[in-house]
Scaffold this active site. Structure first.
Site, PDB file in Angstrom:
ATOM      1  N   ASP A  97       0.876  -1.252   0.006  1.00 40.02           N
ATOM      2  CA  ASP A  97       0.017   0.088   0.183  1.00 40.02           C
ATOM      3  C   ASP A  97       0.987   1.290   0.043  1.00 40.02           C
ATOM      4  O   ASP A  97       2.087   1.234   0.285  1.00 40.02           O
ATOM      5  CB  ASP A  97      -0.806   0.139   1.276  1.00 40.02           C
ATOM      6  CG  ASP A  97      -2.019  -0.958   1.040  1.00 40.02           C
ATOM      7  OD1 ASP A  97      -2.270  -1.333   0.071  1.00 40.02           O
ATOM      8  OD2 ASP A  97      -2.897  -1.021   2.162  1.00 40.02           O
ATOM      9  N   LYS A 142      -3.810   3.230  -2.357  1.00 40.58           N
ATOM     10  CA  LYS A 142      -4.860   4.277  -2.580  1.00 40.58           C
ATOM     11  C   LYS A 142      -4.698   5.723  -2.144  1.00 40.58           C
ATOM     12  O   LYS A 142      -4.148   5.703  -0.921  1.00 40.58           O
ATOM     13  CB  LYS A 142      -5.986   3.546  -2.083  1.00 40.58           C
ATOM     14  CG  LYS A 142      -6.569   2.247  -2.634  1.00 40.58           C
ATOM     15  CD  LYS A 142      -7.811   1.903  -1.796  1.00 40.58           C
ATOM     16  CE  LYS A 142      -8.487   0.414  -2.336  1.00 40.58           C
ATOM     17  NZ  LYS A 142      -7.517  -0.620  -1.968  1.00 40.58           N
ATOM     18  N   MET A 155      -6.940   9.482   8.498  1.00 36.26           N
ATOM     19  CA  MET A 155      -7.551  10.033   7.309  1.00 36.26           C
ATOM     20  C   MET A 155      -8.248  11.231   7.392  1.00 36.26           C
ATOM     21  O   MET A 155      -9.436  11.189   6.401  1.00 36.26           O
ATOM     22  CB  MET A 155      -8.101   8.815   6.328  1.00 36.26           C
ATOM     23  CG  MET A 155      -7.251   7.741   6.146  1.00 36.26           C
ATOM     24  SD  MET A 155      -8.018   6.265   5.301  1.00 36.26           S
ATOM     25  CE  MET A 155      -8.673   5.599   6.950  1.00 36.26           C
TER      26      MET A 155
END
Length: 307
Positions: free
Chosen positions: A79, A101, A214
């Protein structure tokens, strides 16, 4: 940076000799930790998948199990949040596949990643699915092994130090403290729907630490909603960028001031947001001294002398 010790291969080698000198047939040395799905329709895939947490960034925070599996993998799907220092510990011959991502920029859709894991395992590969932090804390690990389970693929899950624990420790912010917080809650600032529709009443409780993953782009909304639902605008809050790494930066303020401080300092993802009275301890308990060019942060960490 300290270099981890070289570890012996896990179990007997494929198609080679075991410790007794007897030949071990290929596939006979499967780890007893791996789940085998007996009784399911169809044959069990010949390969296996290791879902491994890479921790928050500092390679010294990897678990021994993670490092062992990194050494035996044929292919690694990793990732965006896996640090370059962790990737550098992989064997030179391993195949690397980036499936990271970022907001509005997904290399592969989650469903495609799930399918790729199954396809590689069915091809007989030892697949390492390397995720930043812990696979089961906002890491979509449950979605991935749900697919593996349904498709009869052997898998193992290796927990990692999640960002909330590692980053808070390196920032000198204890998540609980008898004088300040008796509970801690983790939340994501980016829901599957793309919104930030959280349970604000449950988050805005006194004597509780809130850790938000996030949430950088939604920081003004986060701070405003917490104040709207009862927390004082003077509640201490912090943003930590690239925690546990040489480029760690820490900005501290309050729910009323932090969005402006962070915007003026040019913070970028990945970040972690910590809200609560425990943030008051940062200045006194900060110990980690980043060595990179970004270390001149808004609230520069320093290594405390114990002498």
């Amino acid at each position: 940076m300290r270099h981890p010790p070289k570890l012996a291969p896990l179990g007997a080698p494929r198609g080679g000799a075991g410790r007794s000198g007897r030949s071990v047939p290929t596939g006979a040395a499967k780890s007893p930790r791996l789940r085998v799905h007996d009784g399911r329709p169809g044959a069990v895939a010949p390969g296996e998948v290791y879902l491994v947490g890479a921790g928050p960034g500092d390679p010294d925070l990897l678990t021994l199990r993670a490092l062992k599996l990194m050494q035996r993998a044929d292919v690694v799907l990793y990732d965006n949040l896996v640090s370059p220092e962790v990737l550098a510990l992989l064997p030179p011959a391993v195949e690397l596949v980036y499936v990271g991502k970022e907001r509005a920029n997904h290399t592969l859709r989650q469903e495609e990643i799930n399918e790729l894991l199954v396809r590689l395992a069915r091809a007989g590969k030892r697949v390492l699915r390397l995720k930043g932090g812990d696979p089961f804390v906002f890491g979509r690990g449950g979605e991935e092994i749900d697919t593996l389970s349904a498709q009869g693929v052997r898998f193992e899950v290796v927990p990692g130090i999640t960002a909330a624990l590692g980053v808070a420790a390196y920032a000198g912010i204890p998540l609980t403290h008898r004088d300040y917080a008796q509970s801690v809650v983790f939340a994501t600032g980016h829901l599957k729907s793309g919104t930030m529709d959280l349970d604000w009443a449950a988050l805005a409780r006194p004597r509780q630490t809130i850790v938000v993953y996030m949430g950088l782009l939604g920081l003004p909304i986060l701070c405003g909603k917490l104040v709207e639902h009862g927390l004082p605008a003077s509640t201490p809050a912090a943003v930590v960028q690239q925690g546990t790494t040489r480029t760690q930066r820490v900005a501290t303020g309050t729910l009323g001031t932090l969005p402006g401080i962070v915007a003026g300092a040019g913070f970028r993802a990945p970040t972690l947001i910590i809200v609560g009275d425990v943030v008051r301890l940062h200045e006194r308990l900060s110990w980690f001294a980043p060595a990179g060019p970004a270390a001149d942060a808004v609230a520069p960490p320093r290594r405390r002398s114990t002498g």
